[in-house]
Enzyme design. Sequence first.
Site, PDB file in Angstrom:
ATOM      1  N   GLY A 239       0.789  -1.231   0.000  1.00 29.32           N
ATOM      2  CA  GLY A 239       0.000   0.000   0.000  1.00 29.32           C
ATOM      3  C   GLY A 239       0.816   1.274   0.000  1.00 29.32           C
ATOM      4  O   GLY A 239       0.281   2.354   0.194  1.00 29.32           O
ATOM      5  N   GLU A 460      -8.642  -0.053  30.635  1.00 28.57           N
ATOM      6  CA  GLU A 460      -8.209   1.037  29.741  1.00 28.57           C
ATOM      7  C   GLU A 460      -7.639   2.199  30.544  1.00 28.57           C
ATOM      8  O   GLU A 460      -6.658   2.829  30.131  1.00 28.57           O
ATOM      9  CB  GLU A 460      -9.371   1.509  28.863  1.00 28.57           C
ATOM     10  CG  GLU A 460      -9.977   0.444  27.948  1.00 28.57           C
ATOM     11  CD  GLU A 460      -8.949  -0.278  27.094  1.00 28.57           C
ATOM     12  OE1 GLU A 460      -7.875   0.296  26.838  1.00 28.57           O
ATOM     13  OE2 GLU A 460      -9.196  -1.439  26.714  1.00 28.57           O
TER      14      GLU A 460
HETATM   15  P1  ADP Z   1       1.390  -1.299  -3.464  1.00 30.91           P
HETATM   16  O1  ADP Z   1       2.628  -0.647  -2.948  1.00 30.91           O
HETATM   17  O2  ADP Z   1       0.898  -2.354  -2.540  1.00 30.91           O
HETATM   18  O3  ADP Z   1       1.492  -1.713  -4.881  1.00 30.91           O
HETATM   19  P2  ADP Z   1      -0.511   0.538  -4.500  1.00 30.91           P
HETATM   20  O4  ADP Z   1       0.388   1.272  -5.412  1.00 30.91           O
HETATM   21  O5  ADP Z   1      -1.424  -0.442  -5.126  1.00 30.91           O
HETATM   22  O6  ADP Z   1       0.303  -0.162  -3.355  1.00 30.91           O
HETATM   23  O7  ADP Z   1      -1.323   1.598  -3.668  1.00 30.91           O
HETATM   24  C1  ADP Z   1      -2.678   1.457  -3.387  1.00 30.91           C
HETATM   25  C2  ADP Z   1      -3.391   2.791  -3.392  1.00 30.91           C
HETATM   26  O8  ADP Z   1      -2.909   3.617  -2.365  1.00 30.91           O
HETATM   27  C3  ADP Z   1      -3.163   3.570  -4.651  1.00 30.91           C
HETATM   28  O9  ADP Z   1      -4.098   3.236  -5.625  1.00 30.91           O
HETATM   29  C4  ADP Z   1      -3.336   5.011  -4.196  1.00 30.91           C
HETATM   30  O10 ADP Z   1      -4.691   5.379  -4.212  1.00 30.91           O
HETATM   31  C5  ADP Z   1      -2.878   4.977  -2.760  1.00 30.91           C
HETATM   32  N1  ADP Z   1      -1.505   5.464  -2.625  1.00 30.91           N
HETATM   33  C6  ADP Z   1      -0.455   4.764  -2.168  1.00 30.91           C
HETATM   34  N2  ADP Z   1       0.661   5.515  -2.147  1.00 30.91           N
HETATM   35  C7  ADP Z   1       0.327   6.715  -2.623  1.00 30.91           C
HETATM   36  C8  ADP Z   1       1.049   7.928  -2.865  1.00 30.91           C
HETATM   37  N3  ADP Z   1       2.334   8.051  -2.608  1.00 30.91           N
HETATM   38  N4  ADP Z   1       0.367   8.977  -3.353  1.00 30.91           N
HETATM   39  C9  ADP Z   1      -0.948   8.882  -3.614  1.00 30.91           C
HETATM   40  N5  ADP Z   1      -1.680   7.775  -3.423  1.00 30.91           N
HETATM   41  C10 ADP Z   1      -1.073   6.703  -2.922  1.00 30.91           C
END
Ligand code: ADP
Length: 647
Positions: A239, A460
Amino acid sequence: MAEQNKKPETKKPKFNVYWIYAAIILIFLGIQFFGGNSWSQPTKTTQGEFQTFLKNGDVEKIEIVNKKLAKVYLTEEARTKDIHAKKTNNSFLDPGPNDAAYQFEFGDLQNFENTIYNIKEENDLETKIVFDTDSNMWGDLFLTLLPFIIIIGIWIFIMRRMSSGAGGGAGGQIFNIGKSKAKLFDEKTDVKTSFKDVAGLEGAKEEVQEIVDFLKNPTKYTSLGGKIPKGALLVGAPGTGKTLLAKAVAGEAKVPFFSLSGSDFVEMFVGVGASRVRDLFKQAKEKSPAIIFIDEIDAIGRARGKSNFSGSNDERENTLNQLLTEMDGFGTNTNVIVLAATNRADVLDKALMRAGRFDRQIYVDLPDVRERKEIFEVHLRPLKKDDSLDTDFLAKQTPGFSGADIANVCNEAALIAARKDKKEVTRQDFLDAVDRIVGGLEKKNKIITPDEKKAIAFHEAGHATVSWMLEHAAPLVKVTIVPRGQSLGAAWYLPEERLIVRPEQMLDEMCAALGGRAAEKVIFNEISTGALSDLEKVTKQARAMVTIYGLNEKIGNLTYYDSSGQSEYNFNKPYSEKTAEMIDKEISNIIEAQYQRAVDLLEAHKDKLTLLANELLEKEVIFKDNLQKIFGDRPFKSSQEEEVATT
Ligand code: ADP
């Protein structure tokens, strides 16, 4: 060249397999329609009606076809009669003088014949009876030819498949199984993602942009004697935007971009993976300059050998070997660059990581506060939000969140606002969304007895009290006893983003985590199962201190951590039984000491703990301000806490 000549050739007879199907169906229908020898069909009648006609002397001839159908021919005189003219006119074509006017099926031939003879005798008629056998010549011919037609049809089908497979070069695999499943993006496909959509990740972005530049202006680099890298590996937690970066490359590079996932190579047939790798590289080379993007490359790129118990990994190894060969095989001047993404670089095969294959490793880390702010800005763009919304504040509230988590928070906040029929998304919606994502769904109707509730409140409050009193424990944000997801209550902290952690910081955190159980002990003098997740966390942390980070005096500066991931499959401990005993003892000592520390702290502040728990029981959620009222100012303040306090 040979291939280029071949293309128009295969196109020339614009022939489609479906034509064969259409022709077969047409022939079949034709036979159904016109199968009979005669073009006009006699009108249907019944045996009773026929007997009336016969008695009236209207019938000239009866033709009995195939012993079941009677065709009735009328006399010339009868044909002009109104009753017959009307009936026979309805038929498809008017029957001529030589055609039968009526037909019907009778039951038993013997009975039928007897009836006719009786009527003939009674009325003294001359009517002739003839017998005939009607055979459907076309139908029979068709049935004889059908198997041949089907066989020829299938053969043509297979030949066509094979010839199209040969173009891909995968050995003309029947049914295309060995062809690569990569999705191709090129100038014609509209990829909307651009580098603007990728927030933060400056270093990574720069590296990736450079790769695009390599392909666009190779001479700029090669003229100085440099070689263009063959591959780059994007490494980072899930992510964090690795796929997003690759998509941005696809959107901006304006060169053919082949995208596929590591698992796309894997199939139940042996040898398919390797064949797909070959095919992929062949296609990419044909279209060079090109980029190949392999997501989740660890599906095929895991370290080979050693830990292979069952032999079932052979296929994956073949695929990996082929990938290595292909990456080595193409010269630097072929202008094909392989991008790959993984979140487990530690388990990848060393051969894959060496220079000459993935020359560059680009680390994509979890975003820090500043990057989170930028990511929020990207994902807030499409939202209708409150103007006063402060992205700095949001970024601070979401430590440890990945880009994907932040995208999720924004979406969740919009959904929460919509559920409340709001016109815009407000700060509170974002906070609710963060709660929802960290803690899970609120479970308002979970049945909790007053006693249990009291125990949860003290538990808590124990966490909150201990963390308030310890210098290195993470500053508290709020404490709640509203059940969410799996948990019955929670104390929320804002952990400092530390790059290195000192032992006293770890110990303070463990002490705060044990504060819950300690509070139960101090107040009720009995403990419960409610501390499971705390214990799990603490045990893991203590084990890591002793066996991974070398932070224990008795065990010393040793680590049993294996970054290659090989030991995952290993049943043998890398230490002796004696050391194992010592490790267990040390872990237990650390935890017990912290537990005792928490108990002592809470004994000393029992009154405040009770006050806090009672307030918690009353309000269900309490914030830092409420704690401040009870405890006074916190003796220690982290730099981050000061920042949060001012927002
Ligand atoms: P992974 O590193 O697991 O391949 P992804 O590229 O699929 O992750 O990221 C998933 C989603 O998270 C993206 O579609 C985007 O919406 C959001 N995201 C992750 N990193 C960024 C970033 N640096 N800027 C904007 N959106 C991001």
